[in-house]
Scaffold this motif. Sequence first.
Motif, PDB file in Angstrom:
ATOM      1  N   VAL A   1       0.987  -1.247  -0.182  1.00 33.72           N
ATOM      2  CA  VAL A   1      -0.129  -0.112   0.078  1.00 33.72           C
ATOM      3  C   VAL A   1       0.800   1.259   0.043  1.00 33.72           C
ATOM      4  CG1 VAL A   1      -0.128   0.072   2.730  1.00 33.72           C
ATOM      5  CG2 VAL A   1      -1.842   1.018   1.240  1.00 33.72           C
ATOM      6  N   ASN A   2       0.327   2.333  -0.482  1.00 37.17           N
ATOM      7  CA  ASN A   2       0.839   3.396  -0.437  1.00 37.17           C
ATOM      8  C   ASN A   2       0.896   4.300   1.027  1.00 37.17           C
ATOM      9  OD1 ASN A   2       2.156   6.200  -1.076  1.00 37.17           O
ATOM     10  ND2 ASN A   2       0.353   6.916  -2.491  1.00 37.17           N
ATOM     11  N   ASP A   3       1.919   3.730   1.919  1.00 40.08           N
ATOM     12  CA  ASP A   3       1.666   4.105   3.245  1.00 40.08           C
ATOM     13  C   ASP A   3       3.151   4.772   3.659  1.00 40.08           C
ATOM     14  OD1 ASP A   3       0.392   3.776   5.879  1.00 40.08           O
ATOM     15  OD2 ASP A   3       2.433   3.063   6.183  1.00 40.08           O
ATOM     16  N   THR A   4       3.096   5.977   4.270  1.00 40.34           N
ATOM     17  CA  THR A   4       4.112   6.701   4.637  1.00 40.34           C
ATOM     18  C   THR A   4       5.178   6.088   5.576  1.00 40.34           C
ATOM     19  OG1 THR A   4       2.960   8.841   4.329  1.00 40.34           O
ATOM     20  CG2 THR A   4       5.105   8.634   5.754  1.00 40.34           C
ATOM     21  N   VAL A   5       4.483   5.202   6.608  1.00 38.54           N
ATOM     22  CA  VAL A   5       5.281   4.298   7.511  1.00 38.54           C
ATOM     23  C   VAL A   5       5.874   3.010   6.990  1.00 38.54           C
ATOM     24  CG1 VAL A   5       5.171   3.114   9.903  1.00 38.54           C
ATOM     25  CG2 VAL A   5       3.820   5.290   9.587  1.00 38.54           C
ATOM     26  N   LEU A   6       5.269   2.422   6.196  1.00 36.44           N
ATOM     27  CA  LEU A   6       5.619   1.313   5.545  1.00 36.44           C
ATOM     28  C   LEU A   6       6.902   1.580   4.551  1.00 36.44           C
ATOM     29  CD1 LEU A   6       5.299  -1.585   5.484  1.00 36.44           C
ATOM     30  CD2 LEU A   6       3.665  -1.584   3.824  1.00 36.44           C
ATOM     31  N   ILE A   7       6.747   2.788   3.951  1.00 38.45           N
ATOM     32  CA  ILE A   7       7.722   3.095   2.848  1.00 38.45           C
ATOM     33  C   ILE A   7       8.968   3.651   3.680  1.00 38.45           C
ATOM     34  CG2 ILE A   7       8.205   5.185   1.189  1.00 38.45           C
ATOM     35  CD1 ILE A   7       5.534   4.792   0.226  1.00 38.45           C
ATOM     36  N   LYS A   8       8.877   4.224   4.812  1.00 35.95           N
ATOM     37  CA  LYS A   8       9.971   4.677   5.562  1.00 35.95           C
ATOM     38  C   LYS A   8      10.884   3.390   5.933  1.00 35.95           C
ATOM     39  CE  LYS A   8       9.068   5.268   9.851  1.00 35.95           C
ATOM     40  NZ  LYS A   8       8.361   6.172  11.137  1.00 35.95           N
ATOM     41  N   GLN A   9      10.209   2.378   6.534  1.00 34.15           N
ATOM     42  CA  GLN A   9      10.511   0.905   6.773  1.00 34.15           C
ATOM     43  C   GLN A   9      11.401   0.309   5.526  1.00 34.15           C
ATOM     44  OE1 GLN A   9       7.305  -0.639   8.642  1.00 34.15           O
ATOM     45  NE2 GLN A   9       8.501  -0.867  10.639  1.00 34.15           N
TER      46      GLN A   9
ATOM     47  N   ASN B   1      14.424   1.378  -4.808  1.00 31.84           N
ATOM     48  CA  ASN B   1      13.657   1.608  -6.127  1.00 31.84           C
ATOM     49  C   ASN B   1      12.468   1.092  -5.665  1.00 31.84           C
ATOM     50  OD1 ASN B   1      15.562   2.323  -7.865  1.00 31.84           O
ATOM     51  ND2 ASN B   1      16.397   0.066  -7.873  1.00 31.84           N
ATOM     52  N   LEU B   2      11.322   1.826  -5.590  1.00 35.53           N
ATOM     53  CA  LEU B   2       9.988   1.709  -5.308  1.00 35.53           C
ATOM     54  C   LEU B   2       9.006   1.558  -6.179  1.00 35.53           C
ATOM     55  CD1 LEU B   2      10.009   3.829  -1.786  1.00 35.53           C
ATOM     56  CD2 LEU B   2       9.487   1.405  -1.604  1.00 35.53           C
ATOM     57  N   LEU B   3       8.075   0.527  -6.068  1.00 35.30           N
ATOM     58  CA  LEU B   3       7.023   0.701  -7.021  1.00 35.30           C
ATOM     59  C   LEU B   3       5.687   0.721  -6.069  1.00 35.30           C
ATOM     60  CD1 LEU B   3       5.588  -0.011  -9.737  1.00 35.30           C
ATOM     61  CD2 LEU B   3       5.766  -2.239  -9.517  1.00 35.30           C
ATOM     62  N   ILE B   4       5.035   1.633  -6.428  1.00 35.68           N
ATOM     63  CA  ILE B   4       4.027   2.096  -5.459  1.00 35.68           C
ATOM     64  C   ILE B   4       2.630   1.721  -6.111  1.00 35.68           C
ATOM     65  CG2 ILE B   4       2.980   3.920  -3.950  1.00 35.68           C
ATOM     66  CD1 ILE B   4       5.617   3.148  -3.214  1.00 35.68           C
TER      67      ILE B   4
ATOM     68  N   VAL C   1      -3.146  12.877  -8.300  1.00 36.59           N
ATOM     69  CA  VAL C   1      -1.900  13.728  -8.034  1.00 36.59           C
ATOM     70  C   VAL C   1      -1.524  13.358  -6.668  1.00 36.59           C
ATOM     71  CG1 VAL C   1      -0.946  15.925  -8.071  1.00 36.59           C
ATOM     72  CG2 VAL C   1      -2.230  15.006 -10.360  1.00 36.59           C
ATOM     73  N   ALA C   2      -2.722  13.608  -5.952  1.00 31.72           N
ATOM     74  CA  ALA C   2      -2.517  13.575  -4.264  1.00 31.72           C
ATOM     75  C   ALA C   2      -1.659  12.250  -3.898  1.00 31.72           C
ATOM     76  CB  ALA C   2      -3.657  13.757  -3.584  1.00 31.72           C
ATOM     77  N   ASP C   3      -2.006  11.230  -4.587  1.00 34.35           N
ATOM     78  CA  ASP C   3      -1.331  10.112  -4.349  1.00 34.35           C
ATOM     79  C   ASP C   3      -0.066   9.998  -4.707  1.00 34.35           C
ATOM     80  OD1 ASP C   3      -3.954   8.967  -3.326  1.00 34.35           O
ATOM     81  OD2 ASP C   3      -4.512   7.695  -5.126  1.00 34.35           O
ATOM     82  N   ALA C   4       0.213  10.366  -5.967  1.00 42.18           N
ATOM     83  CA  ALA C   4       1.715  10.543  -6.331  1.00 42.18           C
ATOM     84  C   ALA C   4       2.468  11.459  -5.414  1.00 42.18           C
ATOM     85  CB  ALA C   4       1.695  10.902  -7.783  1.00 42.18           C
ATOM     86  N   ARG C   5       1.903  12.567  -5.145  1.00 40.99           N
ATOM     87  CA  ARG C   5       2.875  13.475  -4.099  1.00 40.99           C
ATOM     88  C   ARG C   5       3.054  12.706  -2.916  1.00 40.99           C
ATOM     89  NH1 ARG C   5      -0.585  18.846  -5.645  1.00 40.99           N
ATOM     90  NH2 ARG C   5       0.486  19.446  -7.697  1.00 40.99           N
ATOM     91  N   ALA C   6       2.210  12.053  -2.239  1.00 44.83           N
ATOM     92  CA  ALA C   6       2.158  11.429  -0.931  1.00 44.83           C
ATOM     93  C   ALA C   6       3.463  10.369  -1.082  1.00 44.83           C
ATOM     94  CB  ALA C   6       0.812  10.742  -0.645  1.00 44.83           C
ATOM     95  N   ALA C   7       3.494   9.448  -2.228  1.00 44.54           N
ATOM     96  CA  ALA C   7       4.472   8.639  -2.356  1.00 44.54           C
ATOM     97  C   ALA C   7       5.834   9.126  -2.457  1.00 44.54           C
ATOM     98  CB  ALA C   7       4.265   7.841  -3.588  1.00 44.54           C
ATOM     99  N   VAL C   8       5.807  10.535  -3.289  1.00 42.09           N
ATOM    100  CA  VAL C   8       7.295  10.928  -3.308  1.00 42.09           C
ATOM    101  C   VAL C   8       7.730  11.533  -1.745  1.00 42.09           C
ATOM    102  CG1 VAL C   8       8.414  12.788  -4.129  1.00 42.09           C
ATOM    103  CG2 VAL C   8       7.224  11.468  -5.637  1.00 42.09           C
TER     104      VAL C   8
END
Length: 245
Positions: A56-64, A72-75, A81-88
């Motif tokens: 999932v596109n999740d800030t905590v999980l991406i941090k881990q 290299n992440l595949l989200i 656009v909001a989803d994309a900005r959150a991923a970045v």
Amino acid sequence: MWVCSGSPLVAEICAGSGLDWLLVDAEHSPNGLESILAQLQAVHGYPVQVLVRPPVNDTVLIKQYLDLGVQNLLIPMVNTVADARAAVAATRYPPEGVRGVGSALARAARWNRIPDYLATAGGTVSVTVQIESTAAVEAVEDILAVDGVDAIFLGPSDLAASMGLLGQQEHAQVRTAVGNCLHAAALAGKPAGVNAFTPTTARHYLESGASFVLVGADVSLLARGSEALATAYLPAPEDDSPSSY
């Protein structure tokens, strides 16, 4: 190819195959933080690029994931656009983003053995977002324009489902939608990839401008290969209905 088994041994076998990139998947596969770490260690040193997909596109999980050393992440399921900005934002330290600071504890920084890691980390991470819904296709040009989105990846199976064509990823309408996104990516000057297990479809998308394509999966190769052995060496069962579920 996909690496879905959760096994570092299988990941290493695939890394040494001569293929140029692997996708370690945690969205539809039994992969947690520990197994992803083991697979990163197993494939390290092989001449292969590795993308890792969180569930999932999740800030905590991406941090881990980033702290583990994923670069290299595949989200998945980036529809707006909001989803994309959150991923970045999840991949950047403040003030550019919201990634939590823990480099002293992280493999990514080699436990603070990499000089200036905090200042340079953002430049070592790529963000590829998945376009796999009609909403995402409609917004693809704006998603491609988001600063920090390095590439897009088309998921024809989910896209087909969102178009009311469940299980028909080869449908002409799905192919057209994928082609339109490939064209949009080319105009934006960003790479675009696609999932395509059928050889003719994979070559079609490559000819249509795809920069990278998933053409197989470890679990699928094992399933089909073992079935072929059974077919070759065992008599056909009289009743192929399962005795239990």
